[in-house]
Enzyme design. Structure first.
Site, PDB file in Angstrom:
ATOM      1  N   PRO A 294      36.656  13.398   1.716  1.00 58.09           N
ATOM      2  CA  PRO A 294      36.529  14.211   0.511  1.00 58.09           C
ATOM      3  C   PRO A 294      36.877  15.671   0.794  1.00 58.09           C
ATOM      4  O   PRO A 294      36.485  16.216   1.825  1.00 58.09           O
ATOM      5  CB  PRO A 294      35.040  14.087   0.156  1.00 58.09           C
ATOM      6  CG  PRO A 294      34.365  13.821   1.462  1.00 58.09           C
ATOM      7  CD  PRO A 294      35.341  13.078   2.321  1.00 58.09           C
ATOM      8  N   ARG A 333      46.449  26.282 -10.267  1.00 61.30           N
ATOM      9  CA  ARG A 333      46.322  24.919 -10.780  1.00 61.30           C
ATOM     10  C   ARG A 333      46.704  24.753 -12.253  1.00 61.30           C
ATOM     11  O   ARG A 333      47.403  23.789 -12.594  1.00 61.30           O
ATOM     12  CB  ARG A 333      44.919  24.352 -10.494  1.00 61.30           C
ATOM     13  CG  ARG A 333      44.646  24.228  -8.984  1.00 61.30           C
ATOM     14  CD  ARG A 333      43.344  23.492  -8.678  1.00 61.30           C
ATOM     15  NE  ARG A 333      43.409  22.117  -9.115  1.00 61.30           N
ATOM     16  CZ  ARG A 333      42.868  21.667 -10.226  1.00 61.30           C
ATOM     17  NH1 ARG A 333      42.160  22.463 -11.010  1.00 61.30           N
ATOM     18  NH2 ARG A 333      42.997  20.402 -10.559  1.00 61.30           N
ATOM     19  N   CYS A 364      53.202  38.550 -13.508  1.00 63.52           N
ATOM     20  CA  CYS A 364      54.371  38.704 -14.369  1.00 63.52           C
ATOM     21  C   CYS A 364      55.076  37.375 -14.609  1.00 63.52           C
ATOM     22  O   CYS A 364      56.200  37.155 -14.144  1.00 63.52           O
ATOM     23  CB  CYS A 364      55.305  39.733 -13.773  1.00 63.52           C
ATOM     24  SG  CYS A 364      54.528  41.350 -13.711  1.00 63.52           S
ATOM     25  N   GLU A 365      54.383  36.485 -15.299  1.00 66.76           N
ATOM     26  CA  GLU A 365      54.894  35.177 -15.677  1.00 66.76           C
ATOM     27  C   GLU A 365      54.188  34.816 -16.983  1.00 66.76           C
ATOM     28  O   GLU A 365      52.953  34.912 -17.050  1.00 66.76           O
ATOM     29  CB  GLU A 365      54.478  34.095 -14.660  1.00 66.76           C
ATOM     30  CG  GLU A 365      55.009  34.267 -13.268  1.00 66.76           C
ATOM     31  CD  GLU A 365      56.361  33.599 -13.071  1.00 66.76           C
ATOM     32  OE1 GLU A 365      56.636  32.580 -13.735  1.00 66.76           O
ATOM     33  OE2 GLU A 365      57.138  34.121 -12.255  1.00 66.76           O
ATOM     34  N   TYR A 393      41.208  24.128  -3.911  1.00 69.31           N
ATOM     35  CA  TYR A 393      42.624  24.316  -4.257  1.00 69.31           C
ATOM     36  C   TYR A 393      42.858  25.559  -5.120  1.00 69.31           C
ATOM     37  O   TYR A 393      43.816  25.616  -5.875  1.00 69.31           O
ATOM     38  CB  TYR A 393      43.199  23.056  -4.927  1.00 69.31           C
ATOM     39  CG  TYR A 393      43.063  21.833  -4.053  1.00 69.31           C
ATOM     40  CD1 TYR A 393      43.837  21.689  -2.900  1.00 69.31           C
ATOM     41  CD2 TYR A 393      42.120  20.842  -4.341  1.00 69.31           C
ATOM     42  CE1 TYR A 393      43.684  20.598  -2.065  1.00 69.31           C
ATOM     43  CE2 TYR A 393      41.960  19.739  -3.502  1.00 69.31           C
ATOM     44  CZ  TYR A 393      42.741  19.630  -2.375  1.00 69.31           C
ATOM     45  OH  TYR A 393      42.591  18.542  -1.544  1.00 69.31           O
TER      46      TYR A 393
HETATM   47  C1  LIG Z   1      44.348  16.017   0.330  1.00 69.05           C
HETATM   48  C2  LIG Z   1      43.874  14.908   1.158  1.00 69.05           C
HETATM   49  C3  LIG Z   1      42.553  14.499   1.095  1.00 69.05           C
HETATM   50  C4  LIG Z   1      41.535  15.138   0.195  1.00 69.05           C
HETATM   51  O1  LIG Z   1      41.818  15.047  -1.141  1.00 69.05           O
HETATM   52  P1  LIG Z   1      40.712  15.581  -2.167  1.00 69.05           P
HETATM   53  O2  LIG Z   1      41.238  15.309  -3.492  1.00 69.05           O
HETATM   54  O3  LIG Z   1      40.570  17.042  -1.928  1.00 69.05           O
HETATM   55  O4  LIG Z   1      39.479  14.839  -1.886  1.00 69.05           O
HETATM   56  C5  LIG Z   1      42.132  13.479   1.913  1.00 69.05           C
HETATM   57  N1  LIG Z   1      42.981  12.865   2.766  1.00 69.05           N
HETATM   58  C6  LIG Z   1      44.277  13.247   2.863  1.00 69.05           C
HETATM   59  C7  LIG Z   1      45.154  12.571   3.819  1.00 69.05           C
HETATM   60  C8  LIG Z   1      44.765  14.268   2.054  1.00 69.05           C
HETATM   61  O5  LIG Z   1      46.039  14.627   2.171  1.00 69.05           O
END
Ligand SMILES: *Cc1c(COP(=O)(O)O)cnc(C)c1O
Length: 435
Positions: A294, A333, A364-365, A393
């Site tokens: 996670p 995002r 500036c977008e 993120y």
């Molecule tokens: C990005 C990623 C995760 C985590 O994804 P989440 O959406 O942040 O939980 C886990 N494993 C791999 C290989 C990833 O690239």
């Protein structure tokens, strides 16, 4: 109604209608640290870590929870994750360097990525990284050579692509056949990769990994992919594949808006562990060590971004733009994935939301919009707004576009706040420039 479900666990509203996180008043944090600022609630962070460990380890003892660093990492957070007994996923030499700088136990670190460079792999091997999750034939050969040169045998997993669509945004879908990630099971690449890895003298294949995408609001894709990959693995027992480790990746969803109801951690655990046990039983396979990864769902709910309102532009009959002092440079995002957020006026939580406004950034977008057509109490220049579910993120994807300094990050706990990353200065912006 206040969207409590998207705010950190400790969030409260004081008698004056002020937002309080981790016992700290949001308006006071904005005053002390300036805006924009990212506030991380330590209790929520630790609660999430503990819930993952508890829900998975209760059902499947020995499960290892690896925090996916790309959601956001810095040395202070790495120390918290180490204290909570988590391992780490990294996807670059830079993330590995942060783990090393924080004194994180590097044998608990897994290195992912579809195009790790020779320098990154050599650095990882030299640091004694726990596993490299190999993603291509190029990397198999390269890593075997690098490990040989270092006089070592590197433990690896192979990332397979099970060809299962988790029904999320195309930019964050990774486990389907048309993907740059992983060895496809359908095309035969995954089978060839396993055979090459077993034959590579300086690689020790410990198991298989997949990651379907993110965020995944459904449980069924995890069940389907887990079953499929285990059956696939069972076909290689005679050839010497001993599946000691198995990872269904991350991608666990969180609520960004009041109406969203992602599965609970317990639901993900029930589905993944249930499928793992049932399929292993049926195949007569020993249970591998389960790894879960996670990222978003640990740091995301802990974070709240605070901005100050400046210019307000009302275009009668069209739209009211409320501009803030951050935007796509600290949260890409909405522009990248059409992500949606709740917005709360941090000093006016108890007032009725009477105005429909669009929260624009300062970049500036025209696409620099944090939230479109949301309801707020009457907005005035100087007001502080809070965007919750902003821990993942956002700072990790931040840029210096327009040469805006990136915001600070403040950890709050029981009424105290601690800066874990300071605001960039103008001098920082020129640190790497050579006159
Ligand atoms: C990005 C990623 C995760 C985590 O994804 P989440 O959406 O942040 O939980 C886990 N494993 C791999 C290989 C990833 O690239």
């Amino acid at each position: 109604m206040f969207p409590q479900n998207v705010f950190p666990d400790t969030t409260a509203v004081d008698a004056a209608g002020g937002l309080v996180i981790g016992g700290c008043r949001a308006l006071a944090l904005a005053e002390e640290y300036g805006t924009p600022v990212y506030v991380l609630d330590e209790a929520t962070l630790r609660n999430r870590c503990r819930s993952y460990r508890a829900e998975f380890e209760r059902r499947c003892p020995g499960t290892r929870t690896l925090y996916a660093s790309k959601a956001y990492i810095n040395p202070a957070l790495a120390q918290i994750f180490a204290e909570e007994g988590l391992g780490l996923d990294v996807v670059s030499g830079g993330e590995l360097a942060v783990a090393a700088a924080a004194g994180f136990p590097l044998e608990q670190v897994y290195f992912h990525g579809n195009n790790k460079t020779p320098d990154e792999l050599a650095y990882a091997v030299a640091q004694g990284i726990g596993r490299v999750v190999v993603d291509s034939f190029h990397e198999l050969a390269l890593l075997n050579r690098i490990a040989a040169d270092a006089g070592q045998t590197q433990d690896i997993l192979i990332r397979v692509s099970p060809g299962i669509d988790p029904h999320t945004h195309a930019y964050t879908t990774t486990g389907i056949i048309d993907s740059k990630f992983g060895f496809s099971i359908q095309t035969g690449d995954a089978a060839a990769a396993i055979r090459q890895a077993l034959a590579a003298p300086h690689l020790n294949l410990r198991g298989l990994h997949f990651h379907l995408g993110s965020p995944i609001f459904e449980l069924e894709p995890y069940a389907a992919a887990t079953d499929l990959v285990l059956r696939f693995a069972a076909g290689f027992r005679e050839e010497g594949l001993d599946l000691q480790e198995f990872s269904p990746g991350g991608g666990f969803a969180i609520a960004y808006t009041q109406d969203q109801e992602p599965p609970a951690i317990a639901d993900y655990a029930e589905t993944i562990v249930g499928t793992l046990q049932a399929t292993c039983d049926e195949l007569g396979m020993a249970l591998p060590t389960l790894l879960i990864e996670p990222g978003r769902s640990i740091v995301g709910p802990a974070g709240v971004a605070l901005y100050r309102i400046g210019a307000i532009k009302d275009i009668p009959g069209v739209r009211k733009y409320v501009s803030v002092d951050g935007g796509m440079g600290d949260n890409i995002r909405p522009a990248l994935y059409q992500a949606t957020y709740e917005v709360v006026s941090a000093g006016k939580v108890n007032r009725a939301a009477t105005e429909k406004v669009t929260i624009a950034g300062k970049y500036c977008e025209s696409g620099d919009v944090l939230a479109s057509d949301i309801m707020l109490p009457e907005a005035e220049p100087g007001d502080i707004i809070a965007i919750p579910a902003a821990g993942a993120y956002c700072p990790s994807m931040a840029s210096n576009y327009n040469l805006n300094p990136r915001p600070p990050i403040v950890l709050v706990k029981e009424g105290r706040s601690r800066l874990i990353r300071r605001r960039e200065s103008y001098a920082d912006l020129m640190l790497c420039d050579v006159p």
